[in-house]
Design an enzyme around this catalytic site. Structure first.
Site, mmCIF file in Angstrom:
data_model
loop_
_atom_site.group_PDB
_atom_site.id
_atom_site.type_symbol
_atom_site.label_atom_id
_atom_site.label_comp_id
_atom_site.label_asym_id
_atom_site.label_seq_id
_atom_site.Cartn_x
_atom_site.Cartn_y
_atom_site.Cartn_z
ATOM 1 N N ARG A 95 0.863 -1.193 0.000
ATOM 2 C CA ARG A 95 0.000 0.000 0.000
ATOM 3 C C ARG A 95 0.888 1.227 0.000
ATOM 4 N NH1 ARG A 95 -5.245 1.187 3.532
ATOM 5 N NH2 ARG A 95 -6.006 -0.207 1.893
ATOM 6 N N HIS A 152 -7.722 0.000 -6.042
ATOM 7 C CA HIS A 152 -7.684 -0.909 -4.889
ATOM 8 C C HIS A 152 -8.374 -2.192 -5.349
ATOM 9 C CE1 HIS A 152 -7.324 -2.381 -0.960
ATOM 10 N NE2 HIS A 152 -8.092 -1.551 -0.272
#
Lengths: 306, 410
Positions: free
Chosen positions: A104, A132
């Site tokens: 991330r 995402h």
């Protein structure tokens, strides 16, 4: 090996079906306490340059259930990035210690940059406001699991669509289902970026942008609620006003179809009244649980273990 | 003569027409273009061939020991209230109709019913077919009453005598039920495999003994798929689904409502329920049949199975149209035409269409008048509904029985 970088790479019914089937099998096996130990001897690195709870813990839990080991950078302040190391260098090093990297990062496109230099598969666990994909996949999986189908549904997104990255990853997946009707609810400042609208239009998917949810509440099958980020408003009064119109409570429920579904990107802050949780339509906690099994399936998919 | 104009729904069309019914014969004498003048003029309401419920327990029998919870008068009033113009009634009574004499005696009781009633005859351990045509009902396992078998071979021996008859099956395998009888919850005591296994067996019997088969209240997706597959292979079988298996599911059960929502077969998973709704819409399931089982609230607390439904039949169909995109024609198919095709085998007239020569019993719904279900709108003697508190998007505004207006809430 396969890098998991965006929604577009899953815009294929066969791949989706394969991953969803695997997730279902893993869920059933796990219910019996018998998740297959397919990651035995493998190490999963979770590298988070931005805070996270669900995403990181679900990947780590999934890795452990599959018999793998986990190494983790959970707090960017404790990582070498704080000393000025480039993402590319960090990935090259971490790839030497692990068999797969879950990343991330606050910058758009970071996952693709990492994948370019990585000798192990990289899973994009959120890069800036870009994509995402793992969340998008379990959003879709949850809809399929809860309502038994995806095509033909009316789905409303009530959130900050400009920045909500899982929605961006969902767009190419939605393009597979020709009879969907999608509604994007919110102020024009937070509208879905044009590139995603063009993608839907090119695929012939019906969608509409509306400032308020009220008129379509009795029609929709899925209400997908997102977060509204206070820091993105210049005007406090505007934020407070919007906050109210984005609120889901029992009055909202009363106007929705009985066999509809409420999802939430999570974490929930103020957007859904906790009194809604007891209603069978409140699917967001089940959705979060589904994330575990879809991510387990994706770890295996990225490592060609299926 | 009664004349009505409005939008009529036959199973293949939606058309504004004029209907004339002869009140002496009770038959439709003419369906023609609208003239703008009639005894009853409707605007946007939908006029259906009268709804028929093929699965009702009216409870009254010659013992009269259960009249306290329902009888043929109150069941008929509840039917009219729900837009049901005829029903087929189940035989699991204290004195079950299992031979000519007991069937005829029970049939006498139905004469006071304000809607047409066809009785099922029971099949039990020592029965044989009646001397005249009637539909039969067979229970595999223990449910409510004493008409059940302890094993499937025992059932087959008896059923062999019913070759060629109309037999409806309650499918739950008694041996699987026996194995699970000590499970902690009702739905675990009656698991999906009990139904699935019994459906396999019923399909086998239907073929072996050349029966006109009907599978009642299918609740499992797997069982349903087996029946659909058999139909496609030409097996002479149809199937019913209940409103409760379409509206409720085990995921909504909690300690507070578990006793109320006890029925056989039990509620299943939500995702199965939603798939079953699709199957009903797509024409794979033949009938919306309620399994109306009017037990009192006190009996429910003690753990008896079944739910009352007749009063809410019409409003429930508006939910299917409004929330699950059923067309009016879909509703006419599963609530009027298909059930009529079954019922017409056992009566002198014909239900199922709004056409000259058909019985003049009609169900008129408004999709513009939502209704909240409360105790005080119910006619069933048991006095409650599983839908209390639910707001349905439309309601029955009129029920006509053989040319007579029996309910008028325009």
């Amino acid at each position: 090996m396969v890098h998991i970088l965006n929604g577009e790479q899953f815009a294929d019914e066969n791949i989706l079906e394969k991953i969803f089937k695997r997730a279902r099998e893993l869920e059933e096996a796990d219910a019996e306490g018998q998740a297959p130990k397919l990651l035995s001897g493998k190490i999963v690195a979770t590298v988070f340059y931005e805070t996270s709870t669900r995403t990181r813990l679900s990947f780590e839990s999934g890795a452990l259930k599959l018999g793998g080991g986990v190494i983790s950078v959970a707090d960017p302040k404790t990582s070498s990035a704080s000393k000025g190391e480039s993402l590319e260098d960090a990935i090259k090093v971490i790839g030497g210690y692990s068999d797969i990297i879950v990343l991330r990062h606050p910058e758009n496109g970071a996952a693709a940059r990492a994948a370019d230099v990585s000798r192990v598969p990289v899973i994009n666990a959120g890069d800036g406001s870009n994509e995402h994909p793992t969340q998008a996949l379990y959003d879709l999986y949850s809809i399929q699991k809860e309502l038994g189908k995806i095509d033909g549904l009316k789905i409303a997104f009530m959130s900050d669509l400009r920045y909500q990255r899982n929605a961006h990853s969902l767009i190419p997946l939605f393009c597979l289902f020709k009879n969907l009707e999608i509604y994007f609810i919110g102020p024009t400042e937070l509208a879905l970026p044009q590139v995603y609208k063009d993608r839907l239009a090119a695929a012939g998917i019906k969608f509409k942008e509306l400032p308020q949810i009220d008129s379509i509440l009795p029609e929709i099958d899925v209400l997908y609620v997102g977060r509204v980020f206070k820091e993105r408003f210049q005007d406090e009064a505007e934020y407070e006003k919007l906050k109210k119109s984005f609120f889901v409570d029992q009055n909202t429920l009363a106007r929705m179809k009985k066999d509809s579904l409420i999802l939430h990107v999570m974490p929930r802050v103020f957007e859904i009244d906790p009194k809604v949780d007891a209603d069978p339509r409140a699917g967001y906690f089940r959705q979060a649980k589904n994330g575990l099994y879809v991510r387990m399936a994706l770890l295996l998919y990225a490592l060609d273990l299926y | 003569m009664l004349s009505i104009e409005g939008t009529i729904v036959n199973s293949a069309e939606l058309k504004r027409s004029r209907i004339e019914i002869d009140q002496v014969t009770g038959l439709i004498t003419k369906v023609s273009e609208p003239t703008g003048v009639a005894d009853i003029l409707f605007k946007n309401e939908l006029i259906f061939p009268g709804f028929i419920d093929l699965h009702v327990h009216a409870r009254e029998d010659t013992s009269h020991t259960q009249d306290y919870k329902e009888d043929f008068t109150t069941a008929g009033e509840a039917a009219i209230n729900g837009g049901v113009v005829a029903f087929a009634e189940m035989p699991n009574n204290p004195i079950p109709p299992i031979d000519d004499a007991s069937y005829e005696k029970k049939k006498e009781l139905t004469k006071k019913c304000p809607v047409e009633v066809v009785l099922y005859a029971g099949i039990g351990p020592n029965t044989k077919p009646l001397s005249f045509r009637a539909p039969y009902k067979v229970f595999f396992g223990r449910s409510v009453g004493d008409l059940f078998f302890n094993s499937l071979p025992e059932l087959e021996t008896v059923l062999a005598k019913y070759r060629g008859q109309y037999v409806s099956f309650h499918c739950e395998d008694p041996e699987i039920l026996e194995k699970h009888k000590n499970e902690p919850a009702h739905e675990l005591q009656r698991p999906p495999e009990a139904e699935i296994s019994a459906i396999d067996f019923a399909l086998e019997l239907i073929q072996k003994y050349n029966l006109s088969g009907k599978i009642c209240h299918v609740s499992t997706l797997e069982g349903l798929e087996k029946i659909i597959k058999a139909k496609k292979l030409g097996v002479n079988v149809t199937l019913e689904i209940t409103p409760h298996h379409l509206y409720f599911d085990m995921e909504m059960l909690n300690e507070g409502n578990r006793k109320i929502f006890q029925m056989n077969p039990p509620l299943r998973r939500r995702v199965d329920r939603l798939k079953i709704i699709e199957f009903l819409k797509n024409g794979e399931i033949d009938y919306l049949a309620t399994d109306h089982a009017p037990h009192t609230k006190e009996e429910k607390e003690k753990g008896i199975s079944g739910l009352p439904h007749l009063d809410t039949y019409g409003p429930f169909t508006t939910w299917l149209m409004h929330e699950h995109n059923f067309t009016a024609e879909d509703i006419a198919r599963v609530c009027s035409q298909n059930p009529a095709n079954f019922l017409n085998n056992f009566i002198s007239g014909k239900y199922g269409k709004i056409e000259e020569g058909y019985i003049g019993s009609l169900t008129i719904l408004s999709m513009e008048k939502p209704i909240k279900i409360t105790k005080n709108i119910l006619k069933t003697k048991c006095g409650w509904s599983p839908f209390e508190g639910v707001v349905f998007p439309g309601r029955g505004v009129m029920t006509i029985i053989k040319g007579e207006v029996k309910k008028d809430e325009r």
